[in-house]
Design an enzyme around this catalytic site. Structure first.
Site, PDB file in Angstrom:
ATOM      1  N   CYS A   1       0.835  -1.206   0.000  1.00 26.37           N
ATOM      2  CA  CYS A   1       0.000   0.000   0.000  1.00 26.37           C
ATOM      3  C   CYS A   1       0.874   1.262   0.000  1.00 26.37           C
ATOM      4  CB  CYS A   1      -0.971   0.010   1.177  1.00 26.37           C
ATOM      5  SG  CYS A   1      -0.217  -0.241   2.799  1.00 26.37           S
TER       6      CYS A   1
ATOM      7  N   HIS B   1      -2.759   0.900   7.237  1.00 25.55           N
ATOM      8  CA  HIS B   1      -2.886   1.065   5.782  1.00 25.55           C
ATOM      9  C   HIS B   1      -2.328   2.428   5.385  1.00 25.55           C
ATOM     10  CE1 HIS B   1      -4.349  -0.006   1.883  1.00 25.55           C
ATOM     11  NE2 HIS B   1      -5.196   1.010   1.796  1.00 25.55           N
TER      12      HIS B   1
ATOM     13  N   ASP C   1      -8.151   4.975  -1.896  1.00 24.21           N
ATOM     14  CA  ASP C   1      -7.633   3.715  -1.352  1.00 24.21           C
ATOM     15  C   ASP C   1      -6.943   2.890  -2.454  1.00 24.21           C
ATOM     16  OD1 ASP C   1      -7.266   1.190  -0.163  1.00 24.21           O
ATOM     17  OD2 ASP C   1      -8.970   1.545   1.171  1.00 24.21           O
TER      18      ASP C   1
END
Ligand code: CA
Length: 240
Positions: free
Chosen positions: A73, A184, A202
């Site tokens: 991520c 995250h 995201d």
């Protein structure tokens, strides 16, 4: 009834059933909990249209990527920002173009910050995220959630989102905003003042859509301790 019609009426239902059962399942992200608004909903789209700070939205979405694996991520977020900010990029051999990818972003300097093999196992801490970015010719500021108030968080991020020459990455705890589940990282793309919400692009696009999150909840999700660093998560500001 002609021979053709008899054949068609005789076969159509069973053919239809076979066709439906052979269709692949559609791409499906996880449901969002209450308090989160998908950008893909009519409400989410209206929030973007009425957004007071969204200069970063178009450069970021123009370079939006999905993380290559479950630990990347931070790497995907770095690649988006480096491409959006427009510094010289290494060659992406697959395309014979100068463009940052989740493969060519790694080099000797980034290996010295944290080896790629370690990132693939445990992802990046906030400091490592800042460290990799700082190995490139950009200005980087790392702010831990525990060191700034919600008011400073809001003001800092909103100011940045109104200027398209710099970008904000956020490191937060998913479950603190009602998502699954751990730490995250993704870029923030816009702010809506009327509802006091930020839009997160995201990078785990297979899991959640871009989502609007209330400022209090988002800041609280950065004011959580990362087990690897022992420090709170937070934001990284990147400028030319
Ligand atoms: Ca900006």
């Amino acid at each position: 009834m002609t021979l053709f019609h008899r054949f068609w009426y005789g076969c159509s239902l069973s053919s239809f059933v076979m066709l439906v059962s052979a269709l692949p399942l559609q791409a499906q992200t996880l449901p969002l909990s209450e308090g989160l608004t998908s950008l893909l909903s009519p409400e989410g789209e209206a929030l973007l249209q009425g957004s007071e700070a969204q200069a970063d939205y178009f450069p970021l979405t123009s370079h939006f990527v999905t993380q290559d694996n479950q630990a990347f991520c931070g790497v995907a977020s770095i690649v988006m920002v480096l491409n959006a900010i427009g510094i010289p990029a290494p060659e992406a051999t697959t395309w014979s173009r100068q463009y940052f990818t989740q493969s060519n972003v790694f080099n000797e300097q980034t290996e010295a910050v944290i080896p790629q093999t370690v990132i693939a196992r445990q992802g990046l801490t906030l400091a490592e995220l800042g460290g990799i970015l700082a190995s490139y010719p950009v200005e980087v500021e790392v702010l831990h959630g525990g060191d700034i108030s919600v008011t400073e968080f809001r003001q800092t991020v909103v100011e940045n989102l109104a200027n398209r020459d710099n970008f904000v990455l956020i490191n937060y705890l998913r479950r603190a905003i009602g998502q699954e589940r751990g730490g995250h990282i993704s870029p923030i793309a816009a702010y809506d003042a009327d509802t006091d919400q930020f839009l997160i692009l995201d990078v785990s696009r297979y899991k959640y859509p871009p989502v609007w999150v209330g400022t209090e909840a988002l800041w609280a999700a950065t004011n959580t301790v990362d087990g690897v660093s022992g420090k709170t998560r937070g934001i990284v500001l990147v400028s030319r």
